[in-house]
Design an enzyme around this catalytic site. Structure first.
Site, mmCIF file in Angstrom:
data_model
loop_
_atom_site.group_PDB
_atom_site.id
_atom_site.type_symbol
_atom_site.label_atom_id
_atom_site.label_comp_id
_atom_site.label_asym_id
_atom_site.label_seq_id
_atom_site.Cartn_x
_atom_site.Cartn_y
_atom_site.Cartn_z
ATOM 1 N N CYS A 6 0.802 -1.223 0.000
ATOM 2 C CA CYS A 6 0.000 0.000 0.000
ATOM 3 C C CYS A 6 0.838 1.279 0.000
ATOM 4 O O CYS A 6 0.299 2.381 0.013
ATOM 5 C CB CYS A 6 -0.966 -0.021 1.171
ATOM 6 N N PHE A 58 1.660 -3.105 3.935
ATOM 7 C CA PHE A 58 1.850 -4.382 4.604
ATOM 8 C C PHE A 58 3.294 -4.823 4.368
ATOM 9 O O PHE A 58 3.891 -4.500 3.336
ATOM 10 C CB PHE A 58 0.894 -5.436 4.035
#
Lengths: 415, 78
Positions: free
Chosen positions: A168, A403
């Site tokens: 992300c 992540f």
């Protein structure tokens, strides 16, 4: 140090298509989240998403685009074409680069997943019909570097061409590395950004199983960063592409830059696969490094376009990270999370939020955080709610956390 | 037989590959119809479902036109 400027923007976002519309969408503070018929049909545990406005890939990108290219490549091509046109790299808004040296034009994209839809369509065919029926298009459609490669095929850009994955944070990491290609002298112009089309049955199910997605049944109110009632993110899809070039190159061709990409910082949490450390961990390092890289005092930062995913953990950790970096100056940073409107567009988020941060800088206007009704008392930040706020800005920060504990932060200043 | 196969090819090329029907003729090369080598492999997969005949990679080597492919399929059907 070589100064790197932004000379073109292209965006396909749940908040709208094209910079003007996508920016107006986030300023409106109206969430783009809605019930998703495709997810409902698949019976996923969560059926809310933030989709980009409808488009016909074959009509826009040529016959065969639907069959030969994954949706994430469609999104990237549409955003890249707009950015190329705005920067004047082509004639008459064309996607073919003719006005600068295409051999010295690079592409650096971020994507967290790549061709998610292609994986999901092909695997059942393999299981049901056998290995002999697997499509020869599967690999070129699915590979996460295909979007960047296809931008080169369409535009003619023959400079360094790469794809980076920091989940992300990928969109922001791509801007960081694209900037560094220019600083290193490896290119004159770089199309940099992020793309994701991960609103698929499997990925939505998996994010839901992790407890990462909101369970709020009211789609329009579900993405609510920094609000006390937030309970997870709304998954979104998007593409954002920025034209970066050296200030010298832009000046030589008589182009007025939109902003300066003044600083970039990256770090890892070295902590956990998905959870941020409570104290903000690596995000602190990434933000501090970006401001230091820009050569600015911490007090120069007037606005932070937050990662602000609307998950309980992220938003609280990000608030603590900001406080750790900026101390008392934190109170004077006007914060917003545009994910209230766009949802979390994963690998595209860092790029579209860079575009929104640049728009804030240029217009002196910080968008409201959609659905922020009652700010979480643990979030000790000045977060804009309700309506856009006018703020004169000297420098803006945008941070993204992926992540894997991978973090990226960018600082933009006026051109 | 050949007419029937041409109809099958036309159906697959128009419906699956979006080729305008007017462009399709026995003499048309796949290249001219906008199909590259991967598309031609994909085409053989769809044709296998329609005709029960699978053209292998090595059989595709000298296939350039629609007629070439029809002949190969007809040969294997015989």
């Amino acid at each position: 140090m070589t100064e790197v400027v932004v000379t073109g923007l292209g965006i396909l976002s749940p908040s709208g298509r094209g910079v003007e519309e996508a920016w107006a969408g986030v300023l409106s503070g109206r969430s783009a989240a809605a019930q998703d018929a495709q997810l409902q049909e698949k019976g996923t545990p969560v059926t809310i998403s933030c989709r980009v406005p409808d488009f016909d890939a074959d009509a826009e990108l040529g016959r065969g685009a639907k069959r030969r290219l994954d949706r994430f490549t469609h999104l990237a091509l549409i955003a890249a074409k707009e950015a190329i046109a705005q920067a004047g790299l082509s004639e008459d808004g064309d996607e073919r680069i003719t006005e600068v040296d295409a051999d010295r034009t690079g592409v650096l994209l971020g994507s967290g997943i790549g061709g998610a839809e292609t994986w999901e369509e092909e695997y059942p065919r393999y299981l049901d019909k056998g290995p002999g029926r697997v499509s020869p298009m599967f690999v070129p459609k699915m590979l996460s570097n295909t979007a960047a490669g296809t931008i080169a095929i369409r535009s003619g850009a023959r400079g360094p061409n790469m794809t980076v994955n920091t989940a992300c944070a990928a969109g922001a990491s791509a801007l960081h590395l694209g900037r560094d290609l220019l600083r290193a002298g490896a290119a004159d112009v770089v199309l940099a950004g992020g793309v994701e089309a991960g609103v698929t049955g499997l990925s939505v199910s998996a994010f839901a199983q992790m407890g990462a997605l909101t369970k709020n049944p009211d789609a329009a109110a579900a993405s609510r960063p920094f609000d006390v009632g937030r309970d997870g993110f709304v998954i979104g899809e998007a593409a954002g592409v920025l034209v970066l070039e050296t200030a010298e190159h832009a000046a030589a061709r008589g182009v007025t830059p939109l902003a300066v990409l003044a600083g970039a910082g990256a770090s890892a949490d070295a902590h956990h696969a998905t959870a941020p450390p409570e104290d903000g961990g690596g995000a602190i390092l990434a933000m501090r490094r970006a401001v230091e890289d820009a050569g600015l005092p911490l007090t120069a930062i007037g606005h932070h376009n937050a990662h602000g995913t609307s998950t309980p953990l992220n938003d609280a950790a990000e608030a603590r990270a900001l406080r750790a970096v900026f101390g008392d100056h934190t109170d004077r940073i006007v914060v917003s999370s545009t994910k209230g409107v766009t949802g979390h567009t994963l690998g595209a988020a860092g790029a579209i939020e860079a575009i929104f941060a640049i728009q804030s800088l240029r217009e002196g206007l910080v968008p409201p955080t959609a659905n922020l009704v009652e700010q979480d008392p643990e979030i000790d930040l000045d977060v804009v709610a309700g309506a856009p706020r006018e703020v004169a800005l000297e420098a803006v920060l945008s941070a993204s956390m992926g992540f894997g504990g991978q973090n990226a932060a960018l600082v933009f200043t006026p051109a | 037989m050949s007419q029937e196969l041409l109809a099958t090819f036309t159906e697959v090329l128009t419906e699956e590959f979006g080729v305008p029907a007017d462009d399709i003729s026995p003499e048309a090369t796949f290249e001219a119809l906008g199909l590259d080598s991967l598309d031609v492999v994909e085409l053989t997969l769809v044709l296998e479902e329609k005709t029960g005949v699978k053209l292998e990679d090595e059989e595709l080597e000298d296939v350039r036109t629609v007629q070439n492919a029809i002949d190969k399929v007809a040969e294997k059907q015989a």
